[in-house]
Design a protein around this motif. Structure first.
Motif, short mmCIF file in Angstrom:
data_model
loop_
_atom_site.label_atom_id
_atom_site.label_comp_id
_atom_site.label_asym_id
_atom_site.label_seq_id
_atom_site.Cartn_x
_atom_site.Cartn_y
_atom_site.Cartn_z
N UNK A 1 -18.30 -14.37 -7.67
CA UNK A 1 -18.05 -14.76 -6.28
C UNK A 1 -16.62 -14.47 -5.84
N UNK A 2 -15.66 -14.45 -6.75
CA UNK A 2 -14.27 -14.20 -6.38
C UNK A 2 -13.85 -12.75 -6.50
N UNK A 3 -14.83 -11.83 -6.60
CA UNK A 3 -14.56 -10.41 -6.81
C UNK A 3 -15.04 -9.65 -5.58
N UNK A 4 -14.09 -9.06 -4.84
CA UNK A 4 -14.42 -8.38 -3.58
C UNK A 4 -13.92 -6.93 -3.62
N UNK A 5 -14.83 -6.00 -3.39
CA UNK A 5 -14.46 -4.58 -3.37
C UNK A 5 -13.61 -4.30 -2.14
N UNK A 6 -12.51 -3.57 -2.32
CA UNK A 6 -11.63 -3.18 -1.23
C UNK A 6 -11.96 -1.75 -0.83
N UNK A 7 -12.76 -1.60 0.21
CA UNK A 7 -13.16 -0.28 0.69
C UNK A 7 -11.99 0.47 1.34
N UNK A 8 -10.95 -0.26 1.73
CA UNK A 8 -9.85 0.32 2.49
C UNK A 8 -8.74 0.92 1.63
N UNK A 9 -8.81 0.75 0.32
CA UNK A 9 -7.79 1.31 -0.57
C UNK A 9 -8.43 1.94 -1.78
N UNK A 10 -7.72 2.89 -2.40
CA UNK A 10 -8.25 3.58 -3.57
C UNK A 10 -7.10 4.06 -4.44
N UNK A 11 -7.39 4.22 -5.70
CA UNK A 11 -6.45 4.81 -6.65
C UNK A 11 -6.84 6.26 -6.86
N UNK A 12 -5.84 7.10 -7.12
CA UNK A 12 -6.11 8.52 -7.31
C UNK A 12 -5.53 9.00 -8.63
N UNK A 13 -6.19 9.98 -9.21
CA UNK A 13 -5.68 10.63 -10.41
C UNK A 13 -5.25 12.04 -10.00
N UNK A 14 -4.02 12.36 -10.32
CA UNK A 14 -3.48 13.67 -9.92
C UNK A 14 -3.79 14.71 -10.96
#
Length: 189
Positions: free
Chosen positions: A176-189
């Motif tokens: 219940x305390x875990x919310x996906x953040x669609x507005x941010x992402x991590x990238x691998x260069x």
């Protein structure tokens, strides 16, 4: 995990001629102090720059309520990183600690104190360790939705060593305390 690299396949060190098995690695990243997203991205970049460490996937970012943390602790940003490596588990642990230190992680006697960056080794191939310095597989990750959910996003049919399919483990945890953040992402260069 869906496919653990065959431990019989090895990578030869071009300088020493030593043979090292290729292992699949699962790392959990978390931050609840300072520039949380910048810390996670910095960890991904630093780990991707590690010799003999090949990032194969980075999960979506989740914002999560702190678990077993001191009162007043802020929410975390969490993600999971998958990699293949020939590095020994102890060297991976040293690298994880060095990356945390680079982001000014302060260690405290307070259990689960807020932190600028947390880099946890969850699984290193089929390696088992119960040393103070290194516990593998991670002893509590199978109970934590903030690790299982992002890992599940990357490998839905992954298996947690000695515990079973992560899909089943995730179904048994409180998310219940875990919310996906669609507005941010991590990238691998």
């Amino acid at each position: 995990m869906t496919e653990t690299p065959n431990p019989n396949i090895v990578d030869t060190d071009s300088l020493t001629g030593e043979m090292h098995p290729i292992r699949r690695v699962v790392l959990a990243l978390g931050s609840n102090l300072g520039e949380r997203l910048a810390s996670l991205q910095g960890a991904v970049d630093a780990l991707a720059d590690t010799p003999d460490f090949f990032v194969t996937g980075v999960s979506p970012v989740y914002e999560t309520d702190p678990v077993d943390a001191p009162e007043g602790s802020g929410p975390y940003l969490n993600a999971v990183l998958l990699a293949d490596t020939t590095l020994p588990a102890a060297r991976l642990m040293e690298r994880a600690l060095a990356v945390e230190d680079a982001f000014e992680r302060e260690r405290s006697e307070v259990r689960n104190a807020p932190r600028t960056l947390d880099v946890d080794l969850i699984v290193v191939g089929d390696r088992r360790s119960n040393e103070d310095f290194l516990r593998l597989p991670h002893p509590r990750a199978h109970e934590r939705a903030f690790v299982l959910q992002p890992w599940h996003d990357l490998e839905p049919d992954a298996v947690f060593p000695d515990r079973g399919p992560i899909a089943d483990l995730l179904g048994a945890t409180d998310s219940t305390g875990v919310r996906k953040r669609e507005d941010i992402a991590l990238e691998v260069e």
